[in-house]
Scaffold this active site. Structure first.
Site, PDB file in Angstrom:
ATOM      1  N   GLY A 149      65.985  27.814  57.247  1.00 20.14           N
ATOM      2  CA  GLY A 149      66.194  26.938  56.015  1.00 20.14           C
ATOM      3  C   GLY A 149      64.604  26.637  55.440  1.00 20.14           C
ATOM      4  O   GLY A 149      63.779  27.143  55.752  1.00 20.14           O
ATOM      5  N   ARG A 150      64.497  25.566  54.585  1.00 22.07           N
ATOM      6  CA  ARG A 150      63.497  25.109  53.915  1.00 22.07           C
ATOM      7  C   ARG A 150      62.114  24.721  55.084  1.00 22.07           C
ATOM      8  O   ARG A 150      61.171  25.153  55.056  1.00 22.07           O
ATOM      9  CB  ARG A 150      63.783  23.706  53.111  1.00 22.07           C
ATOM     10  N   ILE A 151      62.794  23.992  56.056  1.00 23.06           N
ATOM     11  CA  ILE A 151      61.694  23.643  57.138  1.00 23.06           C
ATOM     12  C   ILE A 151      61.459  24.838  58.081  1.00 23.06           C
ATOM     13  O   ILE A 151      60.226  24.907  58.162  1.00 23.06           O
ATOM     14  CB  ILE A 151      62.286  22.469  57.813  1.00 23.06           C
ATOM     15  N   ARG A 227      68.348  18.376  65.581  1.00 20.56           N
ATOM     16  CA  ARG A 227      69.308  17.064  65.848  1.00 20.56           C
ATOM     17  C   ARG A 227      69.727  17.237  67.263  1.00 20.56           C
ATOM     18  O   ARG A 227      69.682  18.375  67.900  1.00 20.56           O
ATOM     19  CB  ARG A 227      70.703  17.218  65.326  1.00 20.56           C
ATOM     20  N   GLU A 256      70.279   8.431  70.405  1.00 23.76           N
ATOM     21  CA  GLU A 256      69.135   7.603  69.939  1.00 23.76           C
ATOM     22  C   GLU A 256      69.272   6.140  69.818  1.00 23.76           C
ATOM     23  O   GLU A 256      70.430   5.698  69.263  1.00 23.76           O
ATOM     24  CB  GLU A 256      68.491   8.384  68.886  1.00 23.76           C
ATOM     25  N   HIS A 274      62.098  10.687  67.283  1.00 22.17           N
ATOM     26  CA  HIS A 274      62.618  10.865  66.200  1.00 22.17           C
ATOM     27  C   HIS A 274      61.574  10.608  64.941  1.00 22.17           C
ATOM     28  O   HIS A 274      62.075   9.655  64.219  1.00 22.17           O
ATOM     29  CB  HIS A 274      63.822  10.493  66.108  1.00 22.17           C
TER      30      HIS A 274
HETATM   31  C1  DGY Z   1      66.070  13.602  58.451  1.00 24.55           C
HETATM   32  O1  DGY Z   1      65.726  13.352  57.227  1.00 24.55           O
HETATM   33  O2  DGY Z   1      67.011  14.193  58.713  1.00 24.55           O
HETATM   34  C2  DGY Z   1      64.989  13.483  59.531  1.00 24.55           C
HETATM   35  O3  DGY Z   1      65.710  13.845  60.650  1.00 24.55           O
HETATM   36  C3  DGY Z   1      64.887  11.910  59.487  1.00 24.55           C
HETATM   37  O4  DGY Z   1      66.084  11.290  60.013  1.00 24.55           O
END
Ligand code: DGY
Length: 309
Positions: A149-151, A227, A256, A274
């Site tokens: 995706g974007r990231i 995640r 977490e 995180h």
């Molecule tokens: C998100 O924006 O989903 C990152 O994991 C920060 O919580």
């Protein structure tokens, strides 16, 4: 304009984010998402991915029409329930890509070049007596990205100058100059480093399991900035203990902020709390985008970054 006392803030926000919230709106606070509802008449919720918004909470809020999630991931929202009640929602995509990519690359080099261990080696004055063990180069390696995706795309573009080959797996092939693997198993088998940047939720739950880790193999590394739910953590711990894979860098965990204790005693992991998006600039931008969405909702405009429900 956002009417006073119309937004319920669910969960604690770090100071820099809270300052921005308090500058732009007057939220009704509910810092414990499992606590009593302070005002049943609120029309919108502002929250972030660390807090689960469940139907039990929403059942007590008959006027809620919109949820602004201050994060890109929204696996904390009950999408089926929102659909049934006609509640709309927004997230904060885009503004955190740089920060997440920077952390991912930091973790990658930290893991392969053993930077935390090297730091300890100097601090503990071991250097005078020993040579620091040779580590692993990134150049020439095959990097598999799970979730283009974007990231994922921004990460791939940043990794290419390090002379790696990129391939990816996801729900569908995209017109990108990287090899697409319809099978995650095949991608793992072909990769030296597997990086998870996919969304959390049902579709990706525990997709990284013993079979995938076996396919990644004893020279393979896993990086998870997605995640915790994407990984079967018991399988991963066992793979790390038994050197089924070489190592893992993890920014996210199933539980977490209390990851499984076994992670803490492994010598082949690099762990982070995180912090993918946790830079001052990014968290400020995320907070502003979340509030822009609330403002748009109260002004009867279309949301800048709606979640498709
Ligand atoms: C998100 O924006 O989903 C990152 O994991 C920060 O919580």
């Amino acid at each position: 304009m956002i009417p006073v006392n119309s937004v319920l803030q669910v969960g604690f926000f770090p100071e820099i984010m809270q300052l921005e919230i308090d500058r732009r709106l007057v939220p009704v606070s509910m810092l414990d998402p499992k606590g009593p509802v302070p005002d049943r008449n609120v029309k919108a919720i502002l929250t972030r991915p660390s807090f689960t918004i469940n139907p039990t909470l929403l059942d007590q809020l008959p006027e809620i029409k919109m949820i602004a999630c201050c994060g890109v991931g929204y696996d904390n929202l009950p999408l089926d329930y929102l659909k049934q009640r006609g509640i709309i929602a927004s997230n904060t995509p885009g503004v955190l890509n740089d920060a997440v990519c920077e952390l991912t690359i930091g973790l990658l080099f930290g893991l392969l070049r053993k930077i935390p261990e090297a730091h300890q080696f100097v601090l503990q004055k071991t250097w005078a007596a020993e040579t620091f063990p040779f580590t692993t180069s990134l150049a020439g390696k095959k990097v598999g990205i799970v979730g283009m995706g974007r990231i994922g795309q921004e990460l791939a573009a940043r990794l290419l100058p390090f002379k790696v080959e990129i391939a990816y797996h996801g729900p569908s092939s995209k017109s990108l100059p990287y090899v697409f693997f319809p099978s995650l198993m095949d991608l793992a088998r072909e990769s030296d480093v597997l990086i998870l940047t996919c969304p959390g939720g049902k579709a990706t739950e525990k997709i990284i399991n013993t079979s995938i880790l076996n396919a990644l193999g004893p020279k393979g590394y896993l990086i998870n900035v997605a995640r915790g739910s994407v990984v079967n953590e018991d399988d991963l711990i066992s793979a790390l203990q038994n050197k089924v894979i070489a190592g893992a860098a993890l920014d996210v965990f199933e539980n977490e902020p209390n990851p499984k204790p076994a992670f803490l005693s492994l010598s082949n992991v690099l762990l982070a709390p995180h912090i993918g998006s946790a830079t001052q600039e990014t968290r400020q931008a995320m907070t502003n985008l979340a509030i822009d969405n609330l403002e748009a909702f109260f002004n009867h405009q279309s949301l800048p970054t709606p979640i498709s429900i």
